[in-house]
Design an enzyme around this catalytic site. Structure first.
Site, PDB file in Angstrom:
ATOM      1  N   ARG A 131      50.327   9.122 -10.087  1.00 23.99           N
ATOM      2  CA  ARG A 131      50.064   8.162  -9.513  1.00 23.99           C
ATOM      3  C   ARG A 131      50.066   6.892 -10.461  1.00 23.99           C
ATOM      4  O   ARG A 131      50.797   5.679  -9.952  1.00 23.99           O
ATOM      5  CB  ARG A 131      48.664   8.010  -8.817  1.00 23.99           C
ATOM      6  CG  ARG A 131      48.369   6.783  -8.114  1.00 23.99           C
ATOM      7  CD  ARG A 131      46.943   6.915  -7.414  1.00 23.99           C
ATOM      8  NE  ARG A 131      46.364   5.876  -6.503  1.00 23.99           N
ATOM      9  CZ  ARG A 131      45.375   5.092  -6.880  1.00 23.99           C
ATOM     10  NH1 ARG A 131      44.602   5.372  -7.873  1.00 23.99           N
ATOM     11  NH2 ARG A 131      45.355   4.206  -6.033  1.00 23.99           N
ATOM     12  N   HIS A 135      52.504   3.413  -9.705  1.00 25.16           N
ATOM     13  CA  HIS A 135      51.729   1.869  -9.551  1.00 25.16           C
ATOM     14  C   HIS A 135      52.414   1.328 -10.701  1.00 25.16           C
ATOM     15  O   HIS A 135      52.703  -0.010 -10.848  1.00 25.16           O
ATOM     16  CB  HIS A 135      50.305   2.116  -9.978  1.00 25.16           C
ATOM     17  CG  HIS A 135      49.432   2.458  -8.671  1.00 25.16           C
ATOM     18  ND1 HIS A 135      48.163   2.142  -8.351  1.00 25.16           N
ATOM     19  CD2 HIS A 135      49.986   3.304  -7.527  1.00 25.16           C
ATOM     20  CE1 HIS A 135      47.736   2.478  -7.256  1.00 25.16           C
ATOM     21  NE2 HIS A 135      48.715   3.409  -6.611  1.00 25.16           N
ATOM     22  N   GLY A 141      58.389  -3.302 -11.972  1.00 21.03           N
ATOM     23  CA  GLY A 141      59.526  -2.137 -12.388  1.00 21.03           C
ATOM     24  C   GLY A 141      58.609  -1.299 -13.242  1.00 21.03           C
ATOM     25  O   GLY A 141      57.453  -1.457 -13.923  1.00 21.03           O
ATOM     26  N   ASN A 165      44.034  -0.281  -8.541  1.00 22.69           N
ATOM     27  CA  ASN A 165      43.845   0.198  -9.715  1.00 22.69           C
ATOM     28  C   ASN A 165      42.736   0.279 -10.401  1.00 22.69           C
ATOM     29  O   ASN A 165      42.293   1.155 -11.143  1.00 22.69           O
ATOM     30  CB  ASN A 165      44.834  -0.319 -10.969  1.00 22.69           C
ATOM     31  CG  ASN A 165      46.206  -0.326 -10.558  1.00 22.69           C
ATOM     32  OD1 ASN A 165      46.529   0.815  -9.904  1.00 22.69           O
ATOM     33  ND2 ASN A 165      47.360  -1.251 -10.950  1.00 22.69           N
ATOM     34  N   HIS A 265      50.046  12.868  -1.580  1.00 23.74           N
ATOM     35  CA  HIS A 265      48.606  12.577  -1.465  1.00 23.74           C
ATOM     36  C   HIS A 265      48.379  14.219  -1.018  1.00 23.74           C
ATOM     37  O   HIS A 265      47.154  14.574  -0.674  1.00 23.74           O
ATOM     38  CB  HIS A 265      48.363  11.990  -0.141  1.00 23.74           C
ATOM     39  CG  HIS A 265      48.523  10.354  -0.544  1.00 23.74           C
ATOM     40  ND1 HIS A 265      48.386   9.364   0.254  1.00 23.74           N
ATOM     41  CD2 HIS A 265      48.545   9.932  -1.987  1.00 23.74           C
ATOM     42  CE1 HIS A 265      48.367   8.136  -0.480  1.00 23.74           C
ATOM     43  NE2 HIS A 265      48.663   8.400  -1.798  1.00 23.74           N
TER      44      HIS A 265
HETATM   45  C1  HEM Z   1      52.775   5.085   0.741  1.00 25.50           C
HETATM   46  C2  HEM Z   1      51.654   4.219   0.374  1.00 25.50           C
HETATM   47  C3  HEM Z   1      50.558   4.941  -0.558  1.00 25.50           C
HETATM   48  C4  HEM Z   1      49.178   4.371  -0.257  1.00 25.50           C
HETATM   49  C5  HEM Z   1      48.782   3.475   0.753  1.00 25.50           C
HETATM   50  C6  HEM Z   1      48.370   4.970  -1.131  1.00 25.50           C
HETATM   51  C7  HEM Z   1      47.059   4.840  -1.470  1.00 25.50           C
HETATM   52  C8  HEM Z   1      46.413   5.715  -2.074  1.00 25.50           C
HETATM   53  C9  HEM Z   1      44.821   5.620  -2.214  1.00 25.50           C
HETATM   54  C10 HEM Z   1      43.905   4.716  -1.438  1.00 25.50           C
HETATM   55  C11 HEM Z   1      44.416   6.657  -3.152  1.00 25.50           C
HETATM   56  C12 HEM Z   1      43.074   6.875  -3.426  1.00 25.50           C
HETATM   57  C13 HEM Z   1      42.476   5.925  -4.489  1.00 25.50           C
HETATM   58  C14 HEM Z   1      40.937   5.976  -4.819  1.00 25.50           C
HETATM   59  O1  HEM Z   1      40.288   6.352  -3.880  1.00 25.50           O
HETATM   60  O2  HEM Z   1      40.768   5.428  -5.976  1.00 25.50           O
HETATM   61  C15 HEM Z   1      45.480   7.106  -3.704  1.00 25.50           C
HETATM   62  C16 HEM Z   1      45.480   8.293  -4.417  1.00 25.50           C
HETATM   63  C17 HEM Z   1      46.713   8.892  -4.919  1.00 25.50           C
HETATM   64  N1  HEM Z   1      48.023   8.426  -4.787  1.00 25.50           N
HETATM   65 FE1  HEM Z   1      48.675   7.224  -3.203  1.00 25.50          FE
HETATM   66  N2  HEM Z   1      49.042   5.864  -2.082  1.00 25.50           N
HETATM   67  C18 HEM Z   1      50.526   5.778  -1.682  1.00 25.50           C
HETATM   68  C19 HEM Z   1      51.476   6.334  -2.169  1.00 25.50           C
HETATM   69  C20 HEM Z   1      51.617   7.102  -3.280  1.00 25.50           C
HETATM   70  C21 HEM Z   1      52.763   7.841  -3.914  1.00 25.50           C
HETATM   71  C22 HEM Z   1      54.143   7.174  -3.703  1.00 25.50           C
HETATM   72  C23 HEM Z   1      52.370   8.466  -4.830  1.00 25.50           C
HETATM   73  C24 HEM Z   1      53.207   9.216  -6.012  1.00 25.50           C
HETATM   74  C25 HEM Z   1      54.356   9.392  -5.844  1.00 25.50           C
HETATM   75  C26 HEM Z   1      50.979   8.679  -4.642  1.00 25.50           C
HETATM   76  C27 HEM Z   1      50.066   9.567  -5.218  1.00 25.50           C
HETATM   77  C28 HEM Z   1      48.881   9.639  -5.347  1.00 25.50           C
HETATM   78  C29 HEM Z   1      47.895  10.331  -6.119  1.00 25.50           C
HETATM   79  C30 HEM Z   1      48.632  11.567  -6.784  1.00 25.50           C
HETATM   80  C31 HEM Z   1      46.659   9.939  -5.759  1.00 25.50           C
HETATM   81  C32 HEM Z   1      45.589  10.603  -6.164  1.00 25.50           C
HETATM   82  C33 HEM Z   1      45.172  10.153  -7.790  1.00 25.50           C
HETATM   83  C34 HEM Z   1      44.126  10.950  -8.356  1.00 25.50           C
HETATM   84  O3  HEM Z   1      43.504  11.685  -7.951  1.00 25.50           O
HETATM   85  O4  HEM Z   1      43.395  10.368  -9.529  1.00 25.50           O
HETATM   86  N3  HEM Z   1      50.457   7.717  -3.598  1.00 25.50           N
HETATM   87  N4  HEM Z   1      46.698   6.584  -2.938  1.00 25.50           N
END
Ligand code: HEM
Length: 386
Positions: A131, A135, A141, A165, A265
Site C-alpha cells: 500500500r 500511496h 509520482g 495515511n 485488498h
Molecule cells: C482503488 C482504490 C482504493 C481505495 C479506495 C483504497 C482504500 C483503502 C482503505 C480505506 C484501506 C484501509 C485503511 C485503514 O483502515 O487504515 C486500504 C487498505 C489497503 N489497501 Fe487500498 N485502496 C485502493 C487501492 C489500493 C491499491 C491500488 C493498492 C495496492 C496496489 C491497495 C492496497 C491496500 C492494502 C495492501 C491495504 C491493507 C494495508 C494494511 O494492512 O496495512 N489499495 N485501502
C-alpha cells in the site's frame, strides 16, 4: 516531529484516527446551504464534493447525484488526457551496472532480507508495504514523498498527515532499516523511492507464495516536497466507480489496471469506520460477522476473510458475493468493470500476471531522475538532504 527522530512506525500504532464527524457535519451543512443558494448544478462537472475519505452524514443528491462524495477528484483530473506512465530513465538491475555511479550490487538483496524478516514476523507489514508503494506513486509520482516528515520548504504537514495515511501506513520502519544498511554499503546511491518499490515487489512475492514476480526497474530519484492536501488524489473507500476510474485515468492507468490493483485488498486490514455504514448492502452472514468484530470505528478487521494473509485472486469472488468491505470495492460489480472482476475470479493465473504488469506501471508514474532539479538521493528516508 523534531529532526533526528525517526517517524513513528505503523507497526506500533495502536491508536488510529478517523475522519472527524464534527468536521464532516459542518462541511455537509455548508454544502447543503450552498446547494440551495445556487440551485441545481448545471452538470456533473460543476459539482464540488469531497474526496472519498469522508462519509458525510448528510448527502444532498443535487450535489453528488450518484451517491459518490468524491467528485472533486474525478472532475478536475478527468478532463485532461494523461499519457501512460513512461518510466523513462528506469532500468532493471539498475544498481548492478559496474560502470555506473549508482553501482550498489547489494541494494536489492538488502531490501529483500529486510522485507522477508519483517513479513515473517508480521505478514500485515507486507500488506502495508504494498500500500505504501501505491500511496507514494499516486501523489507526486514514485518519489518517496510519502515518507517525508519535513521538506525542502520546511513543511511538516506532509502526505503522512493526510487522511489516507495518518495512523494508517505500515512498514515504514522496514524502509528505514533497509536504507540504513544500504547507506552503510554504498552511501548516496540508492533512492528511498526505489527501496519502496523493491519492498512492494518483494512483499508481493512473499505473500503470494512466489506466484507473483514483478519485474521492478530501479533508477527513481527522491523528491524534496510533500503536502498533506495532495493525498486527495488517492481514491477513498466511499468513492464510486466513476471517481475511481477518473482517479486512475488521471495517473495514466487504465480501468483494467484499477480493477487489477484493487485486488491487493485481498490482504491486510481495514478500519470499521470505512465500511460500517454499508452492512445492509453486504451478504447478511458476512455483515453479521463483521458487526460482531467492529467494537468501534477504529477497530481493524481483515480485508479478506478466507485467506487474509495470501495475495491471491480471492478478493474478486468476495466482490461478486457481496463480501467486499468498501463502497470502492463493491462498485467493481458495476457494468464497466464486472467483466474483469469475473475473469479475475475464475481464470487461474490471469490476475497474477496482470497484477505484475500493473504494479510495474504503477512504479513508472511521475518518476524523477538525475536530470530533475528538485530531486536527490536522500541520506535518510524521512527528511530531505540539507
Ligand atoms: C482503488 C482504490 C482504493 C481505495 C479506495 C483504497 C482504500 C483503502 C482503505 C480505506 C484501506 C484501509 C485503511 C485503514 O483502515 O487504515 C486500504 C487498505 C489497503 N489497501 Fe487500498 N485502496 C485502493 C487501492 C489500493 C491499491 C491500488 C493498492 C495496492 C496496489 C491497495 C492496497 C491496500 C492494502 C495492501 C491495504 C491493507 C494495508 C494494511 O494492512 O496495512 N489499495 N485501502
Amino acid at each position: 516531529m523534531p529532526p533526528g527522530q525517526p517517524y513513528p512506525t505503523g507497526a506500533n500504532n495502536t491508536r488510529r484516527t478517523r475522519p472527524s464527524k464534527k468536521m464532516a457535519t459542518k462541511l455537509a451543512a455548508l454544502i447543503v446551504l450552498v446547494a440551495f443558494l445556487a440551485g441545481p448544478p448545471a452538470c456533473e462537472g460543476d459539482i464540488i464534493c469531497f474526496n472519498g475519505w469522508l462519509k458525510l452524514p448528510i448527502q444532498d443528491p443535487r450535489l453528488c447525484p450518484q451517491g459518490s462524495m468524491s467528485r472533486m477528484n474525478g472532475r478536475t483530473r478527468a478532463l485532461v488526457p494523461v499519457p501512460r506512465p513512461s518510466g523513462l530513465g528506469l532500468g532493471l538491475g539498475y544498481y548492478n551496472n559496474r560502470s555506473s555511479r549508482s553501482y550498489c550490487p547489494r541494494a536489492e538483496g538488502i531490501v529483500r532480507d529486510a522485507v522477508s524478516k519483517a513479513v515473517a514476523a508480521q505478514p500485515g507489514i507486507g500488506a502495508g508495504l504494498i500500500r505504501l508503494f501505491f500511496h507514494d506513486c499516486f501523489v507526486r509520482g514514485c518519489d518517496a514523498s510519502v515518507l517525508l516528515t519535513t521538506t525542502n520548504s520546511n513543511n511538516s504537514d506532509t502526505e503522512r498527515e493526510g487522511n489516507p495515511n495518518k495512523n494508517s501506513l505500515r512498514g515504514l520502519e522496514v524502509i528505514d532499516a533497509a536504507k540504513a544498511k544500504i547507506e552503510a554499503a554504498c552511501p548516496g546511491r540508492v533512492s528511498c523511492a526505489d527501496i519502496v518499490a523493491f519492498a512492494a515487489r518483494d512483499a508481493s512475492s512473499i505473500l503470494s507464495n512466489r506466484r507473483i514476480n514483478i519485474r521492478m526497474p530501479g533508477g527513481r530519484y527522491d523528491g524534496r516536497e510533500s503536502f498533506s492536501n495532495e493525498t486527495d488524489q488517492l481514491p477513498g473507500p466511499f468513492s464510486g466507480a466513476t471517481v475511481l476510474l477518473s482517479n486512475f485515468k488521471a495517473k495514466g492507468l487504465t480501468s483494467d489496471e484499477m480493477v487489477t490493483l484493487s485486488g491487493a485488498h485481498t490482504i491486510g486490514r481495514a478500519r470499521c469506520a470505512f465500511f460500517s455504514s454499508r452492512f445492509s448492502e453486504m451478504d447478511p452472514t458476512f455483515a453479521a460477522k463483521l458487526k460482531a468484530q467492529c467494537n468501534d470505528d477504529d477497530t481493524n478487521v481483515d480485508q479478506e476473510h478466507v485467506t487474509p494473509e495470501v495475495l491471491d485472486k480471492r478478493y474478486y469472488q468476495d466482490v461478486i458475493d457481496g463480501k467486499a468491505l468498501f463502497t470502492s470495492d463493491a462498485v467493481l460489480n458495476s457494468a464497466e468493470t464486472i467483466k474483469q472482476v469475473t475473469e479475475n475470479a475464475k481464470k487461474a493465473g490471469a490476475w497474477e500476471r496482470k497484477f505484475e504488469r500493473a504494479m510495474e506501471n504503477l512504479g513508472k508514474i511521475g518518476v524523477k531522475t538525475k536530470a530533475d532539479k528538485d530531486a536527490e538521493i536522500r541520506k535518510v528516508c524521512w527528511k530531505v538532504n540539507n
